[in-house]
Write a protein that holds these residues in place. Sequence first.
Motif, PDB file in Angstrom:
ATOM      1  N   SER A   7     -62.669 -13.962 -28.481  1.00  0.00           N
ATOM      2  CA  SER A   7     -62.152 -14.595 -29.707  1.00  0.00           C
ATOM      3  C   SER A   7     -61.999 -13.543 -30.801  1.00  0.00           C
ATOM      4  O   SER A   7     -62.644 -13.623 -31.848  1.00  0.00           O
ATOM      5  N   PHE A  30     -61.342 -14.702 -34.533  1.00  0.00           N
ATOM      6  CA  PHE A  30     -62.165 -15.851 -34.897  1.00  0.00           C
ATOM      7  C   PHE A  30     -62.127 -16.141 -36.402  1.00  0.00           C
ATOM      8  O   PHE A  30     -62.645 -15.387 -37.214  1.00  0.00           O
ATOM      9  N   ILE A  77     -70.478 -17.933 -28.233  1.00  0.00           N
ATOM     10  CA  ILE A  77     -69.106 -17.560 -27.899  1.00  0.00           C
ATOM     11  C   ILE A  77     -68.941 -17.582 -26.389  1.00  0.00           C
ATOM     12  O   ILE A  77     -69.703 -16.959 -25.649  1.00  0.00           O
ATOM     13  N   PRO A 120     -62.323 -20.017 -38.014  1.00  0.00           N
ATOM     14  CA  PRO A 120     -62.192 -21.471 -37.839  1.00  0.00           C
ATOM     15  C   PRO A 120     -61.459 -22.144 -38.993  1.00  0.00           C
ATOM     16  O   PRO A 120     -61.761 -21.900 -40.157  1.00  0.00           O
ATOM     17  N   VAL A 164     -66.739 -10.867 -32.103  1.00  0.00           N
ATOM     18  CA  VAL A 164     -66.683 -11.892 -33.155  1.00  0.00           C
ATOM     19  C   VAL A 164     -67.518 -11.457 -34.355  1.00  0.00           C
ATOM     20  O   VAL A 164     -67.114 -11.631 -35.512  1.00  0.00           O
ATOM     21  N   ASP A 204     -61.191 -25.609 -33.757  1.00  0.00           N
ATOM     22  CA  ASP A 204     -61.509 -24.199 -33.509  1.00  0.00           C
ATOM     23  C   ASP A 204     -62.984 -23.986 -33.218  1.00  0.00           C
ATOM     24  O   ASP A 204     -63.372 -22.943 -32.678  1.00  0.00           O
ATOM     25  N   LEU A 205     -63.809 -24.979 -33.583  1.00  0.00           N
ATOM     26  CA  LEU A 205     -65.256 -24.810 -33.476  1.00  0.00           C
ATOM     27  C   LEU A 205     -65.927 -26.175 -33.410  1.00  0.00           C
ATOM     28  O   LEU A 205     -65.506 -27.110 -34.094  1.00  0.00           O
ATOM     29  N   PRO A 230     -65.879 -22.134 -29.218  1.00  0.00           N
ATOM     30  CA  PRO A 230     -67.169 -21.672 -29.732  1.00  0.00           C
ATOM     31  C   PRO A 230     -67.977 -22.888 -30.203  1.00  0.00           C
ATOM     32  O   PRO A 230     -67.407 -23.883 -30.670  1.00  0.00           O
TER      33      PRO A 230
END
Length: 278
Positions: free
Chosen positions: A143, A146, A139, A148, A20, A241-242, A272
């Motif tokens: 990913s 990555f 994490i 987001p 990431v 996503d986060l 994440p």
Amino acid sequence: MKKILVPVDFSEHAGYAVEVAAKLAKDFSAEIIVLHMMGLSEAYLSKSESEEAAEAHFYMKLARKRYETFLNKPFLKGVKVTEMVQNYKIFSEINEVAKENNIDLIIMGSHGASGVSEIFVGSNTEKVVRSSDIPVLVIKEPSPLFTPKLVVYACDLRVESIKAYHSARALFENWDLKLHLVYVNLPNEEFMSSGEIKKKADFFLKVAHNGAVPSNTEMIYVSDYSIERGIFNHANDVQADLIAIPTHGRSGIAHFFKGSIGEDVVNHANLPVITFKV
């Protein structure tokens, strides 16, 4: 974002963190510093000076050798990577390394915990989160892409939490994303009516943004039996996503909302999770 610090123990999850970091380094022309903490025991430190020097040289050489394999990855091609090996045992020292090197983001891999009431208890990741003045991105799974697009931010609507919120927004400016500020209304003594929540939220946003709320930001109110469930369920519902969580530092994430935030979220969400110091 110019510098990323990745503390590693050469594990599989540490590899996820490095991958990431490589993605972000390429996106923002940043550099990566990977840090391995040897953490030699007190027994080692009590040895004679000559023995101590010999063993320090051995462990340093071993760590460098492991770096050769660990960092020999295609995704690191073209990325500036600096290796560090230190005999740190107290994880708060990572915060000092980050400050000394003007780090913008710390990324760590974690497999979480199996207990429902656990967070990172006793783990290296929790120790770093508790002592870090710099955002920590955790994490949990591979990913490689990555980026987001939708972030769920746990918001308690308190003015004293605006500092962490501003830190989050400053970092999120690196991405073109939507931000959900999620307040979880609980069936306890802190329960508020919809009108009360709206009044408090309006005041929070007015102070945080001087009355001009960015178009990519939406305030969300959910009701649930715990803050963890509320944040986790909303993140799943909107396919976030986060997840972003403010923390009071040494008192831990679990003490953010008067003793209850983060355990289920950080340990059981495969998403994440990023933390910001209040």
